[in-house]
Structure formats: structure tokens, C-alpha cells
Design a protein around this motif. Sequence first.
Motif, PDB file in Angstrom:
ATOM      1  N   GLN A   1      -0.857  -3.132  -3.263  1.00 40.55           N
ATOM      2  CA  GLN A   1      -0.651  -2.019  -2.347  1.00 40.55           C
ATOM      3  C   GLN A   1       0.830  -1.914  -2.053  1.00 40.55           C
ATOM      4  OE1 GLN A   1      -2.667   0.452  -0.346  1.00 40.55           O
ATOM      5  NE2 GLN A   1      -3.528   0.149  -2.389  1.00 40.55           N
ATOM      6  N   PRO A   2       1.418  -0.720  -2.127  1.00 39.70           N
ATOM      7  CA  PRO A   2       0.764   0.511  -2.575  1.00 39.70           C
ATOM      8  C   PRO A   2       0.347   0.412  -4.051  1.00 39.70           C
ATOM      9  CG  PRO A   2       2.867   0.980  -1.485  1.00 39.70           C
ATOM     10  CD  PRO A   2       2.830  -0.493  -1.744  1.00 39.70           C
ATOM     11  N   GLY A   3      -0.699   1.146  -4.386  1.00 35.65           N
ATOM     12  CA  GLY A   3      -1.107   1.211  -5.776  1.00 35.65           C
ATOM     13  C   GLY A   3      -0.080   1.979  -6.596  1.00 35.65           C
ATOM     14  N   ARG A   4      -0.108   1.778  -7.892  1.00 34.86           N
ATOM     15  CA  ARG A   4       0.836   2.451  -8.794  1.00 34.86           C
ATOM     16  C   ARG A   4       0.033   3.149  -9.896  1.00 34.86           C
ATOM     17  NH1 ARG A   4       6.098   0.211  -8.253  1.00 34.86           N
ATOM     18  NH2 ARG A   4       6.636   0.645 -10.431  1.00 34.86           N
ATOM     19  N   VAL A   5       0.170   4.463  -9.972  1.00 39.29           N
ATOM     20  CA  VAL A   5      -0.535   5.244 -10.987  1.00 39.29           C
ATOM     21  C   VAL A   5       0.436   6.241 -11.603  1.00 39.29           C
ATOM     22  CG1 VAL A   5      -2.768   5.043  -9.811  1.00 39.29           C
ATOM     23  CG2 VAL A   5      -1.281   7.004  -9.334  1.00 39.29           C
ATOM     24  N   CYS A   6       0.014   6.828 -12.692  1.00 42.31           N
ATOM     25  CA  CYS A   6       0.820   7.853 -13.342  1.00 42.31           C
ATOM     26  C   CYS A   6       0.438   9.216 -12.775  1.00 42.31           C
ATOM     27  CB  CYS A   6       0.584   7.829 -14.851  1.00 42.31           C
ATOM     28  SG  CYS A   6       1.971   8.499 -15.813  1.00 42.31           S
ATOM     29  N   ALA A   7       1.426  10.047 -12.581  1.00 43.21           N
ATOM     30  CA  ALA A   7       1.158  11.403 -12.097  1.00 43.21           C
ATOM     31  C   ALA A   7       0.173  12.093 -13.034  1.00 43.21           C
ATOM     32  CB  ALA A   7       2.458  12.192 -12.002  1.00 43.21           C
ATOM     33  N   ASN A   8      -0.741  12.864 -12.431  1.00 42.58           N
ATOM     34  CA  ASN A   8      -1.733  13.663 -13.160  1.00 42.58           C
ATOM     35  C   ASN A   8      -2.738  12.816 -13.937  1.00 42.58           C
ATOM     36  OD1 ASN A   8      -0.355  16.142 -12.384  1.00 42.58           O
ATOM     37  ND2 ASN A   8       1.194  15.567 -13.886  1.00 42.58           N
ATOM     38  N   SER A   9      -2.905  11.552 -13.529  1.00 37.57           N
ATOM     39  CA  SER A   9      -3.875  10.688 -14.198  1.00 37.57           C
ATOM     40  C   SER A   9      -5.180  10.650 -13.408  1.00 37.57           C
ATOM     41  CB  SER A   9      -3.314   9.268 -14.359  1.00 37.57           C
ATOM     42  OG  SER A   9      -3.015   8.703 -13.089  1.00 37.57           O
ATOM     43  N   THR A  10      -6.262  10.220 -14.066  1.00 31.12           N
ATOM     44  CA  THR A  10      -7.597  10.186 -13.478  1.00 31.12           C
ATOM     45  C   THR A  10      -8.073   8.741 -13.362  1.00 31.12           C
ATOM     46  OG1 THR A  10      -8.140  12.349 -14.426  1.00 31.12           O
ATOM     47  CG2 THR A  10      -9.989  10.958 -13.749  1.00 31.12           C
ATOM     48  N   HIS A  11      -8.654   8.404 -12.190  1.00 27.28           N
ATOM     49  CA  HIS A  11      -9.107   7.034 -11.947  1.00 27.28           C
ATOM     50  C   HIS A  11     -10.407   7.049 -11.145  1.00 27.28           C
ATOM     51  CE1 HIS A  11      -5.176   5.454 -13.244  1.00 27.28           C
ATOM     52  NE2 HIS A  11      -4.719   6.540 -12.657  1.00 27.28           N
ATOM     53  N   SER A  12     -11.168   5.963 -11.264  1.00 24.98           N
ATOM     54  CA  SER A  12     -12.397   5.804 -10.485  1.00 24.98           C
ATOM     55  C   SER A  12     -12.175   4.767  -9.397  1.00 24.98           C
ATOM     56  CB  SER A  12     -13.552   5.372 -11.391  1.00 24.98           C
ATOM     57  OG  SER A  12     -13.266   4.126 -12.010  1.00 24.98           O
ATOM     58  N   TYR A  13     -12.796   4.995  -8.241  1.00 22.65           N
ATOM     59  CA  TYR A  13     -12.701   4.097  -7.100  1.00 22.65           C
ATOM     60  C   TYR A  13     -14.111   3.890  -6.549  1.00 22.65           C
ATOM     61  CZ  TYR A  13      -7.759   5.338  -7.310  1.00 22.65           C
ATOM     62  OH  TYR A  13      -6.470   5.554  -7.724  1.00 22.65           O
ATOM     63  N   SER A  14     -14.394   2.684  -6.044  1.00 21.20           N
ATOM     64  CA  SER A  14     -15.724   2.426  -5.514  1.00 21.20           C
ATOM     65  C   SER A  14     -15.671   1.348  -4.451  1.00 21.20           C
ATOM     66  CB  SER A  14     -16.684   2.004  -6.633  1.00 21.20           C
ATOM     67  OG  SER A  14     -16.263   0.776  -7.208  1.00 21.20           O
ATOM     68  N   THR A  15     -16.714   1.329  -3.625  1.00 24.24           N
ATOM     69  CA  THR A  15     -16.930   0.261  -2.650  1.00 24.24           C
ATOM     70  C   THR A  15     -18.386  -0.148  -2.748  1.00 24.24           C
ATOM     71  OG1 THR A  15     -16.662  -0.390  -0.331  1.00 24.24           O
ATOM     72  CG2 THR A  15     -17.468   1.853  -0.761  1.00 24.24           C
ATOM     73  N   SER A  16     -18.726  -1.292  -2.166  1.00 24.12           N
ATOM     74  CA  SER A  16     -20.100  -1.783  -2.279  1.00 24.12           C
ATOM     75  C   SER A  16     -21.074  -0.756  -1.700  1.00 24.12           C
ATOM     76  CB  SER A  16     -20.247  -3.111  -1.541  1.00 24.12           C
ATOM     77  OG  SER A  16     -19.435  -4.097  -2.141  1.00 24.12           O
ATOM     78  N   PRO A  17     -22.107  -0.385  -2.457  1.00 24.56           N
ATOM     79  CA  PRO A  17     -23.016   0.686  -2.023  1.00 24.56           C
ATOM     80  C   PRO A  17     -24.118   0.177  -1.095  1.00 24.56           C
ATOM     81  CG  PRO A  17     -23.576  -0.023  -4.230  1.00 24.56           C
ATOM     82  CD  PRO A  17     -22.383  -0.841  -3.829  1.00 24.56           C
ATOM     83  N   THR A  18     -23.791  -0.019   0.191  1.00 23.61           N
ATOM     84  CA  THR A  18     -24.807  -0.449   1.151  1.00 23.61           C
ATOM     85  C   THR A  18     -25.886   0.627   1.261  1.00 23.61           C
ATOM     86  OG1 THR A  18     -23.133  -1.678   2.372  1.00 23.61           O
ATOM     87  CG2 THR A  18     -25.206  -1.216   3.506  1.00 23.61           C
ATOM     88  N   ILE A  19     -27.122   0.244   1.026  1.00 23.17           N
ATOM     89  CA  ILE A  19     -28.226   1.214   0.995  1.00 23.17           C
ATOM     90  C   ILE A  19     -28.352   1.904   2.348  1.00 23.17           C
ATOM     91  CG2 ILE A  19     -30.714   1.486   0.725  1.00 23.17           C
ATOM     92  CD1 ILE A  19     -30.640  -0.840  -1.242  1.00 23.17           C
ATOM     93  N   GLY A  20     -28.419   3.211   2.321  1.00 21.72           N
ATOM     94  CA  GLY A  20     -28.616   3.998   3.527  1.00 21.72           C
ATOM     95  C   GLY A  20     -27.342   4.420   4.214  1.00 21.72           C
ATOM     96  N   ASN A  21     -26.226   3.767   3.903  1.00 22.08           N
ATOM     97  CA  ASN A  21     -24.966   4.141   4.546  1.00 22.08           C
ATOM     98  C   ASN A  21     -24.384   5.393   3.899  1.00 22.08           C
ATOM     99  OD1 ASN A  21     -25.329   1.974   6.166  1.00 22.08           O
ATOM    100  ND2 ASN A  21     -23.427   0.928   5.648  1.00 22.08           N
ATOM    101  N   VAL A  22     -23.532   6.065   4.662  1.00 21.09           N
ATOM    102  CA  VAL A  22     -22.886   7.291   4.193  1.00 21.09           C
ATOM    103  C   VAL A  22     -21.398   7.004   4.001  1.00 21.09           C
ATOM    104  CG1 VAL A  22     -22.293   9.667   4.780  1.00 21.09           C
ATOM    105  CG2 VAL A  22     -24.573   8.788   5.306  1.00 21.09           C
ATOM    106  N   PHE A  23     -20.825   7.548   2.921  1.00 21.24           N
ATOM    107  CA  PHE A  23     -19.430   7.310   2.584  1.00 21.24           C
ATOM    108  C   PHE A  23     -18.701   8.652   2.546  1.00 21.24           C
ATOM    109  CE2 PHE A  23     -22.077   4.019   0.885  1.00 21.24           C
ATOM    110  CZ  PHE A  23     -21.399   2.844   1.196  1.00 21.24           C
ATOM    111  N   THR A  24     -17.658   8.751   3.353  1.00 22.82           N
ATOM    112  CA  THR A  24     -16.864   9.976   3.406  1.00 22.82           C
ATOM    113  C   THR A  24     -15.443   9.641   2.957  1.00 22.82           C
ATOM    114  OG1 THR A  24     -18.185  10.794   5.254  1.00 22.82           O
ATOM    115  CG2 THR A  24     -16.071  11.882   4.845  1.00 22.82           C
ATOM    116  N   TRP A  25     -14.998  10.280   1.878  1.00 26.04           N
ATOM    117  CA  TRP A  25     -13.700   9.982   1.268  1.00 26.04           C
ATOM    118  C   TRP A  25     -12.703  11.087   1.606  1.00 26.04           C
ATOM    119  CZ3 TRP A  25     -13.150   5.561  -1.912  1.00 26.04           C
ATOM    120  CH2 TRP A  25     -14.342   4.914  -2.246  1.00 26.04           C
ATOM    121  N   THR A  26     -11.448  10.674   1.733  1.00 28.84           N
ATOM    122  CA  THR A  26     -10.358  11.628   1.924  1.00 28.84           C
ATOM    123  C   THR A  26      -9.211  11.237   1.000  1.00 28.84           C
ATOM    124  OG1 THR A  26     -10.959  11.965   4.244  1.00 28.84           O
ATOM    125  CG2 THR A  26      -8.746  12.651   3.579  1.00 28.84           C
ATOM    126  N   VAL A  27      -8.665  12.217   0.297  1.00 32.98           N
ATOM    127  CA  VAL A  27      -7.554  11.976  -0.629  1.00 32.98           C
ATOM    128  C   VAL A  27      -6.459  12.998  -0.358  1.00 32.98           C
ATOM    129  CG1 VAL A  27      -6.823  12.099  -3.051  1.00 32.98           C
ATOM    130  CG2 VAL A  27      -8.944  10.912  -2.437  1.00 32.98           C
TER     131      VAL A  27
END
Length: 452
Positions: free
Chosen positions: A165-191
Amino acid sequence: CLPFSGGLWNVTGGNVVTFVGNQLTVRWSLVGNQTISTNSFGPIFTHNVAVEETPAPNIVGPVVTCVNNVYTYRTLDNPGNRYQWTITKDPAQPAASVFSLINGDLTTNEISLQWTQTGVHTVQVTEINATGNCSRTFSVQVRVNGVPAPNVVSPTGFGNPVTQQPGRVCANSTHSYSTSPTIGNVFTWTVTGGAITSGQNTAAITVVWGSEGPGTMSVTESVPGSNCSTTANYTVTKFAQPAPSITGQQNPCTQSTQTYTTPNVAGNSYTWNVTGGTITAGQGTNTVTVAWPLVAVNTSASVSVTEAVSGVAGNLCSTTSAAYPVTIRPLPPTISITGPASVCAVDLTNTPPTNALGYTYSANNPGGVTWAWSITSNGVIVGATNTQSVNVRWFNNTNLPTTGTLTNTQTTTFGCVASASYNVTINPLPNPTIAGTRTACLNTQHGYSTVG
């Protein structure tokens, strides 16, 4: 009235539920003094019944909660009534106790407690009326969840190492992000600085980052129906795709050492590749030194460089330049000089001067070269020094032969240089001395001599 063998029954303030033989069951529907009467024994017999209000507790409070948070549960407070709360733990929960009482006590109409263990626990309240004759129990099941603790991971979206942190990526590149999928919980992302292309409201998203600059990402994991939520925040730095541009000598001479460079970008790494030559210094930097080999003819070679943004995973932000063309140029062919190798010295003090015209020397003409003549000792070039032939005056002021050196340097159109030297023996001029009388009479004879 309900008939039966031998008489009639009459109920006020209630309804008969069952009537079997001489027995009946009554559900009282009105509070107050009510009666049951019968004439089954002759005269009418009346039985007085005092009907009291039955409590109707109803638990108000959250049924989806988080561990270690404090919650309040209550039922309507009816003056004079008594209350008894009971907490029954989830049978799957091994802990002896699953809550701590924070406010109130278990005999009031309202309690505040802190859940200390996860599971599906039962909250129960029994309300007893003032006389103690009537009571009712009401219960709810409360799901106690662990506090959300989202931790975002990505195989490429934070760079190398994957946790930086901070992460380092290339401009205009595509990446996947995830967190542990606790059953029943709701995940709201902001970028910011990019766009979510899929996965919003799930535990995994895909992000296309925008142009060069800073970016942020956050995820809020919440337990539906509760006040339990946790937000995790992350930052990334988006780097421009490298664009290496090589400069350097494209027509190096054989056996020369040349420097090749690309503009330096702080933090980027550089990996050079040379065909037809050898890198002698600078690998890993934006400038390298290359030694070109001996060649006899024009020889093709090339230089290329891969520029990468350091810390970006998987070389996802690297560019390899086009091959920078190089032609290794040979030296001029072997130089040959022709002209007298043994000469008599020039003496300009004699009258007339001796050998004043000097001597002519010529070099070969391979084509595509220029000439440059020079003398290191005992001579001088008369006239131009940049022609194929030159005229040289050699001098020797001694009585013994000496040596003069004439050098011809040839330069190709690509600046490749070769030289050759020609040694010339310079012989001294005779220096006769006449011995004899210097005064003589007319018609007389005298002898004269010189060293011979």
C-alpha cells in the motif's frame, strides 16, 4: 344456552369451547365479573367468575445483531405487572454465557445487553399480571453475527508484493479484487479514479483503472437488518505505460564502445538486449555501454530495451521498444604509402637551395575516405595535408643519417579511422671543405684539396 340431559347451561362474557357430558370449557372474552349458570339441579345455579386481563408481551429490539455490540430489548410496561427475561443460548455455542447485562435487570420490562458470542440465541420475556393469576410468555430468536472484517486481496491489483500500500497498477489496466464472502452479508464497493465493471454488492469486483494518477477503493461489509458494518479503505497509484525511446550511435565503428540511452523515469526498471555486441556497463539503468566487435564488412546489429514500472505485478506495466537498428562499420582497408624511403636532406640555405622541391609520397585510395598527413619529426609537408599525395621536405643537420616519420590517417564517411606510418631515412648533404692558399699570383700554380 347449551342444553344437556337434565338442564341448560348459560355463559356470560365468554364462549364455550367444548361441551362433553356435564363438563364444558369456556374461553373468556370479556374482563370483569362474569357468570356461568345452570338449572341442571332444579333451580338455577350461578357461578361467578372474575375474569382478569391476560398480559400480551411483545419484544421490541433487533433480531439481527453483531457480537460485542450493545442492544436494548423491551416490552410494553403495564403498571403493576411483573416481568421475567430469559436468554437461552444457541445449542451449538459451547460458551457458558453468550451475553452480558448492561442496563436494567431481568425482572423489568426493558433490558440492555451485550452479545458476547455468535449464534442464534433466544430472548424470552414472561409478563405476569398484578394478581399473579395470569401470565404469558413471548420469545424471539436473535441472530448474533461476527463483526464484519473485510480484507481485500488481488492477484495483480496491488502490485508486487500483493499486499503493498499504496498499490501500484498501470493506467487503464483491469484487475479483480475480492474479500471473504461471508454468507448473507452485503458488500458495497466504491472506486475513484476507475470504474467497477462487475460484481457490485458481491464479495468480488472487477475494476478498470483510469488514467495516470491516484486512485482509491473501499468496501463496506454490512450485516443485513443490523447496524453492523465495517469499511476497509485502500489506495492505488496508476502509472503511465512506459514508452522507451532509444538514442545512440547507429553507425558505430568496429571495436568501438558506444552509449545508448532512453529517457529516465524515476522508479522504472530497464532491461537491455543487444544483438551483435556486448553490454559492458549500465544493465538495469536507463543507459548502457556497448562494445562492438571487430568486423571487416558492414554488419547489422540492434539494441532494444524493456522498460517496466517497478512494483507492478506480472510485468503488466512494461513496454519493449522496437529494435534500434545498428550497422557496425569496418575500418578503412590497410593503408599503403609509397614514396622514397631514403632521401637526401633538403638545405634551403645553399645557393641555390638543395633539394628544395622535396619528395612526393602517396597513399592508396580505397574510396569513401578522407586523408590526413602528418610528420612526427625531421620534416615538413609543403602544401595541403588532406590530399592523396603530399610533398615533403626532409631535414638533417647532422653528419649521420637520421629518420623521419610520415603518417597517413584515413577516415571513412562514418568516422572510422585507420592510420599507417612510413619511416624515411634522411641522409646528410655533403659538406666539403677546400684546403689551399687563399692568395695567389697571376700565372702561378697552387694545389687545392678536399676531404674525399
